[in-house]
Design a protein around this motif. Structure first.
Motif, PDB file in Angstrom:
ATOM      1  N   ALA A   2       0.836  -1.207   0.000  1.00 45.65           N
ATOM      2  CA  ALA A   2       0.000   0.000   0.000  1.00 45.65           C
ATOM      3  C   ALA A   2       0.872   1.260   0.000  1.00 45.65           C
ATOM      4  O   ALA A   2       0.483   2.301  -0.548  1.00 45.65           O
ATOM      5  N   HIS A   3       2.057   1.163   0.603  1.00 47.22           N
ATOM      6  CA  HIS A   3       2.961   2.311   0.648  1.00 47.22           C
ATOM      7  C   HIS A   3       3.373   2.759  -0.761  1.00 47.22           C
ATOM      8  O   HIS A   3       3.542   3.954  -1.010  1.00 47.22           O
ATOM      9  N   TRP A  38       0.726   4.898  -2.247  1.00 47.45           N
ATOM     10  CA  TRP A  38       0.748   6.224  -1.626  1.00 47.45           C
ATOM     11  C   TRP A  38       1.855   7.082  -2.244  1.00 47.45           C
ATOM     12  O   TRP A  38       1.640   8.243  -2.576  1.00 47.45           O
ATOM     13  N   CYS A  83       9.350  -2.348   5.206  1.00 44.78           N
ATOM     14  CA  CYS A  83       8.968  -3.503   6.033  1.00 44.78           C
ATOM     15  C   CYS A  83      10.205  -4.258   6.518  1.00 44.78           C
ATOM     16  O   CYS A  83      10.272  -4.676   7.680  1.00 44.78           O
ATOM     17  N   MET A 136      11.797  -2.252   9.429  1.00 44.32           N
ATOM     18  CA  MET A 136      11.073  -2.369  10.711  1.00 44.32           C
ATOM     19  C   MET A 136      11.282  -3.757  11.317  1.00 44.32           C
ATOM     20  O   MET A 136      11.428  -3.899  12.526  1.00 44.32           O
ATOM     21  N   GLY A 170      14.626  -4.210  13.085  1.00 44.03           N
ATOM     22  CA  GLY A 170      14.743  -3.594  14.399  1.00 44.03           C
ATOM     23  C   GLY A 170      15.155  -2.144  14.383  1.00 44.03           C
ATOM     24  O   GLY A 170      14.820  -1.392  13.471  1.00 44.03           O
ATOM     25  N   SER A 171      15.904  -1.757  15.393  1.00 42.59           N
ATOM     26  CA  SER A 171      16.251  -0.353  15.591  1.00 42.59           C
ATOM     27  C   SER A 171      17.070   0.192  14.417  1.00 42.59           C
ATOM     28  O   SER A 171      17.725  -0.561  13.700  1.00 42.59           O
ATOM     29  N   ILE A 197      -0.149   1.801  15.902  1.00 44.46           N
ATOM     30  CA  ILE A 197       1.150   2.468  15.894  1.00 44.46           C
ATOM     31  C   ILE A 197       0.934   3.971  16.010  1.00 44.46           C
ATOM     32  O   ILE A 197       0.160   4.553  15.248  1.00 44.46           O
ATOM     33  N   ARG A 251      10.050   2.143  17.746  1.00 43.42           N
ATOM     34  CA  ARG A 251      10.810   1.978  16.509  1.00 43.42           C
ATOM     35  C   ARG A 251      10.868   3.310  15.787  1.00 43.42           C
ATOM     36  O   ARG A 251      10.037   4.184  16.008  1.00 43.42           O
ATOM     37  N   GLU A 272       3.293   6.555   7.836  1.00 48.94           N
ATOM     38  CA  GLU A 272       2.459   6.700   6.633  1.00 48.94           C
ATOM     39  C   GLU A 272       1.497   5.517   6.645  1.00 48.94           C
ATOM     40  O   GLU A 272       1.923   4.365   6.787  1.00 48.94           O
ATOM     41  N   GLU A 297      -0.030  -0.283   7.287  1.00 46.63           N
ATOM     42  CA  GLU A 297      -0.920  -1.377   6.885  1.00 46.63           C
ATOM     43  C   GLU A 297      -0.072  -2.553   6.348  1.00 46.63           C
ATOM     44  O   GLU A 297      -0.300  -3.701   6.717  1.00 46.63           O
ATOM     45  N   PHE A 344       3.023  -3.197   6.990  1.00 45.03           N
ATOM     46  CA  PHE A 344       3.842  -3.755   8.064  1.00 45.03           C
ATOM     47  C   PHE A 344       3.023  -4.671   8.975  1.00 45.03           C
ATOM     48  O   PHE A 344       3.458  -5.775   9.318  1.00 45.03           O
ATOM     49  N   LEU A 390       8.091   5.994  16.597  1.00 44.79           N
ATOM     50  CA  LEU A 390       6.796   5.312  16.649  1.00 44.79           C
ATOM     51  C   LEU A 390       6.695   4.429  17.888  1.00 44.79           C
ATOM     52  O   LEU A 390       7.647   3.739  18.243  1.00 44.79           O
ATOM     53  N   LEU A 437       4.776   1.200  19.176  1.00 48.60           N
ATOM     54  CA  LEU A 437       4.011   0.077  18.617  1.00 48.60           C
ATOM     55  C   LEU A 437       3.317  -0.706  19.719  1.00 48.60           C
ATOM     56  O   LEU A 437       3.981  -1.292  20.581  1.00 48.60           O
TER      57      LEU A 437
END
Lengths: 161, 161, 161
Positions: free
Chosen positions: A89-90, A93, A114, A117, A120-121, B29, B62, B67, B72, B74, B142, B144
């Motif tokens: 979906a990103h 956008w 994705c 995330m 991790g950090s 989130i 995180r 966005e 969605e 993720f 963010l 979570l």
């Protein structure tokens, strides 16, 4: 009297370093250990914490071995867990808002977000001892490009004495 | 003579901030960047490291883009990697010991713990420069929620000068 | 006049701790919270950040609940996401170069490296408040062995005042 020359241990030092470079894209992983250690040496900080940080949303900094077989295994696994050939979906956008560059609108980088995330950090915090990163025998500081070939930068912030 | 008024750079400052709030649950989130930056401004620290931290075992902090399309993507990926509709031994334990609240015993949050461990560290360490988080153009901080709707809090600890 | 005896809050303290131990192998997870908190107490640091760090490429330090059901759920999930019974190019490299010990050449730990990268950063940064880790009610500091039984160590670096 130590007033005129306070003991070094009482002074906090904060050192900021930044490196700009261009990545190769396609899950390229670069070994930045020597440059990070050079920044730590420049800081004059003997004991503290170094925060090595990626200011990008589709990259990250990780610590592991820099060995081509492992990097191949890792990217294979990551592509399997987060496939790029599925709907994100990103990417819709990005195309709709047109506030990214044309390459991104065409290729899409939803999967790169994705991946980032999931991993991790954004950065790694590493102890600094005797003026060096306290890395283990096989540990290297790695910059992971999870997106296409791009201009990137990484930061090191060292706090200590 | 600068003895009477030591240079600011020699003083270490440590600033602690804590925000309490209620999350929406269901992999919600939330963008907490402005509040974290306000805490950094309050600290008076110009250069240092900010540790933004979740003290919960089924949440994490995180850094990525805020966005809706990406969020969605993720959460879809995370639900696929760590399904909630499978057996979790942790849920049995919660029911057996009865030391969690009734909602938890009914719904279970074994998958939330697994998500949180998979996503990595509980918090993010971010360089502070010129009194602000050194975030990149698209980066946001963010929070979570990987569990149901709950009372939560996040901490910022800033160390620097 | 506070020149002769500067306020404690202005002094930076950096404390380094290291623990050596032997792990059990086989995705063994150990609770090291009490030892980390003891190291923080030893540091005399009341407010700051503690960086708890694994200097190994097939281990990591994570914060979550130490509950046997959850640990079983987590290791089951991790083994599914990163199976050990598949080909890893890293294992070939280890065998070819012969610069690892015989056990590693036989068993292989390519999957352990992949697990470690997937789980994220090597360590965890945790706020220190009132001389203690600012852990939540259920949070414990965990050392994760992702490889076979081995001699390991973990570090804590505390910076603050």
């Amino acid at each position: 009297m130590d007033r005129a020359k306070p003991k070094k241990a009482f002074r906090v030092k904060v050192h900021a370093h930044e490196t700009h470079f261009r990545t190769a894209g396609g899950l390229h992983i670069q070994d930045i250990t020597d440059e990070v250690n050079a920044a730590v040496a420049d800081s004059g900080i003997k004991d503290g914490i170094a925060c090595v940080y990626s200011p990008h949303t589709t990259c990250c900094v990780r610590v592991n071995e820099f060995e081509s077989g492992f990097l191949e295994d890792f990217t294979t696994m990551l592509r399997k867990l987060v496939p790029s050939d599925t709907y994100y979906a990103h990417d819709d956008w990005d195309r709709r808002t047109e506030n990214v560059c044309p390459e991104d609108m065409e290729i899409g980088n939803g999967h790169s977000h994705c991946m980032s995330m999931l991993l991790g950090s954004a950065g790694e915090s590493i102890p600094v001892r005797d003026g060096e990163l306290a890395l283990g025998q096989w540990q290297r500081v790695l910059f992971l490009e999870l997106d296409r070939e791009r201009d990137r930068r990484w930061l090191v912030q060292v706090v200590g004495s």
